[in-house]
Motif scaffolding. Structure first.
Motif, PDB file in Angstrom:
ATOM      1  N   PHE A  43       0.664  -1.323  -0.096  1.00  0.00           N
ATOM      2  CA  PHE A  43       0.029  -0.132  -0.069  1.00  0.00           C
ATOM      3  C   PHE A  43       0.915   1.250   0.138  1.00  0.00           C
ATOM      4  O   PHE A  43       0.524   2.090  -0.409  1.00  0.00           O
ATOM      5  CB  PHE A  43      -0.941  -0.017   1.173  1.00  0.00           C
ATOM      6  CG  PHE A  43      -2.101  -0.842   1.058  1.00  0.00           C
ATOM      7  CD1 PHE A  43      -3.166  -0.251   0.140  1.00  0.00           C
ATOM      8  CD2 PHE A  43      -2.360  -2.169   1.207  1.00  0.00           C
ATOM      9  CE1 PHE A  43      -4.286  -1.130  -0.093  1.00  0.00           C
ATOM     10  CE2 PHE A  43      -3.327  -3.022   1.047  1.00  0.00           C
ATOM     11  CZ  PHE A  43      -4.468  -2.390   0.266  1.00  0.00           C
ATOM     12  N   VAL A  44       2.087   1.289   0.674  1.00  0.00           N
ATOM     13  CA  VAL A  44       3.177   2.178   0.491  1.00  0.00           C
ATOM     14  C   VAL A  44       3.257   2.478  -0.797  1.00  0.00           C
ATOM     15  O   VAL A  44       3.500   3.771  -1.477  1.00  0.00           O
ATOM     16  CB  VAL A  44       4.152   2.016   1.292  1.00  0.00           C
ATOM     17  CG1 VAL A  44       5.287   3.152   0.875  1.00  0.00           C
ATOM     18  CG2 VAL A  44       3.928   2.128   2.958  1.00  0.00           C
ATOM     19  N   ILE A  53      -6.209   1.751  -7.800  1.00  0.00           N
ATOM     20  CA  ILE A  53      -6.885   1.240  -6.823  1.00  0.00           C
ATOM     21  C   ILE A  53      -6.507  -0.255  -6.510  1.00  0.00           C
ATOM     22  O   ILE A  53      -6.932  -1.145  -7.412  1.00  0.00           O
ATOM     23  CB  ILE A  53      -8.374   1.306  -7.195  1.00  0.00           C
ATOM     24  CG1 ILE A  53      -8.719   2.621  -7.580  1.00  0.00           C
ATOM     25  CG2 ILE A  53      -9.287   0.934  -5.900  1.00  0.00           C
ATOM     26  CD1 ILE A  53     -10.375   2.816  -8.231  1.00  0.00           C
ATOM     27  N   MET A  54      -5.603  -0.538  -5.736  1.00  0.00           N
ATOM     28  CA  MET A  54      -5.123  -1.953  -5.309  1.00  0.00           C
ATOM     29  C   MET A  54      -4.570  -2.673  -6.648  1.00  0.00           C
ATOM     30  O   MET A  54      -3.396  -3.476  -6.093  1.00  0.00           O
ATOM     31  CB  MET A  54      -6.278  -2.605  -4.940  1.00  0.00           C
ATOM     32  CG  MET A  54      -7.033  -2.100  -3.602  1.00  0.00           C
ATOM     33  SD  MET A  54      -8.194  -3.446  -2.948  1.00  0.00           S
ATOM     34  CE  MET A  54      -9.435  -3.358  -4.188  1.00  0.00           C
ATOM     35  N   ALA A  73      -1.858   1.617   4.982  1.00  0.00           N
ATOM     36  CA  ALA A  73      -0.477   1.063   5.151  1.00  0.00           C
ATOM     37  C   ALA A  73       0.102   1.319   6.658  1.00  0.00           C
ATOM     38  O   ALA A  73       0.582   0.368   7.217  1.00  0.00           O
ATOM     39  CB  ALA A  73       0.605   1.559   4.256  1.00  0.00           C
ATOM     40  N   ALA A  74      -0.323   2.416   7.165  1.00  0.00           N
ATOM     41  CA  ALA A  74      -0.090   2.654   8.580  1.00  0.00           C
ATOM     42  C   ALA A  74      -0.651   1.938   9.474  1.00  0.00           C
ATOM     43  O   ALA A  74      -0.019   1.601  10.500  1.00  0.00           O
ATOM     44  CB  ALA A  74      -0.338   4.253   8.738  1.00  0.00           C
ATOM     45  N   CYS A  75      -1.957   1.576   9.138  1.00  0.00           N
ATOM     46  CA  CYS A  75      -2.560   0.668  10.221  1.00  0.00           C
ATOM     47  C   CYS A  75      -2.072  -0.742  10.257  1.00  0.00           C
ATOM     48  O   CYS A  75      -2.370  -1.627  11.199  1.00  0.00           O
ATOM     49  CB  CYS A  75      -4.278   0.650   9.481  1.00  0.00           C
ATOM     50  SG  CYS A  75      -4.992   2.182   9.873  1.00  0.00           S
TER      51      CYS A  75
END
Length: 278
Positions: A43-44, A53-54, A73-75
């Protein structure tokens, strides 16, 4: 698959499984960490590239989507926020359906399976008898069984690659190659829902196939396929119990799965696109 079902519970089958256990010990111990690291990095990259989109074929001009993917990404950094990452993936999947249609997104149910995996872990349900890796297995199986039908329905999508990558056909006629490749992909995908020896062997073969394509097709292929390659690694390392199939049931279930998948693909295509044309 039949042979694998027969020998899975024999001394030979046990020896093969123990060998897989020895070479995949580290992956089994750190499956969750590996999944989080790969999906976080994925995701980064999507945020860095932007407009996607993905998956590269799903384009968007909405800048906020890229930043939203950075938040996802942070999650992945903390276990407590995995459920938010899962919710973010589901949102992106739904957003893509709105813009590209349900039929197109049927190529990517692996993302929904991965979201379920992270949600189960984030909510602590993985410690209550629920096996998140089983969700991954089924998601990967459905994704690849569905994708295999495209090799029969739209082989012309792949024909240009035989010009730029002539060695890919291994000397076979391209028409035959596409038919055979569809059978191989469907069979290995179905095997992922089989007993331990069958599914782990299939995951080894699938992982080898996807990884071997990277030197040929480059960085984009490595990044785009990383979410499913890491799933294969998780399945290879999984030494948990699985449903037992008798030698007669395995091919019977295979035929049933084949008929259902092919019928759903062609009937779904006809229904959705004829309705759209109307």
């Amino acid at each position: 698959m039949t042979v694998g079902s027969l020998i899975g519970n024999t001394v030979l089958g046990g020896t093969i499984l123990r060998s897989l256990d020895r070479v995949s010990t580290l992956i089994l111990r750190d499956t969750e960490l590996l999944m989080r690291a790969v999906y976080g990095g994925f995701f980064v990259v999507l945020w860095t590239v932007g407009g996607i989109i993905m998956t590269p074929e799903l384009k968007t001009s909405v800048v906020a989507i890229s930043w939203f993917q950075l938040v996802i990404a942070a999650c992945f950094i903390w276990r407590q926020t995995l459920v938010f990452a899962a919710a973010g993936i589901v949102f992106l999947y739904g957003y893509a359906i709105v813009h590209y249609g349900l039929f197109h997104l049927m190529d990517y149910p692996i993302f929904l399976a991965s979201a379920s995996y992270f949600a189960l872990i984030g909510l602590g349900l993985d410690r209550r008898g629920v096996r998140p890796v089983d969700v991954l297995r089924w998601g990967a199986a459905v994704t690849l069984m569905w994708a295999s039908v495209e090799k029969w329905a739209y082989p012309d999508w792949t024909y240009p690659l035989f010009v730029s990558h002539a060695g890919m056909a291994m000397g076979f006629d391209p028409v035959f190659y596409m038919k055979a490749a569809g059978v191989v992909e469907f069979s290995l995908a179905f095997a992922l829902i089989g007993p331990p020896l069958v599914r782990r062997t299939a995951a080894v073969l699938l992982a080898a196939t996807f990884i071997s394509a990277v030197p040929e097709f480059g960085k984009i292929d490595a990044i785009g396929h990383s979410p499913i390659i890491v799933v294969f690694l998780a399945i290879i390392a999984d030494n948990g119990p699985g449903r037992r199939f008798t030698s007669l049931r395995m091919p019977a279930y295979y035929v049933i799965a084949f008929v259902i998948t092919v019928a759903a693909y062609y009937l779904g295509h006809a229904a959705l696109f004829s309705a759209g044309a109307a």
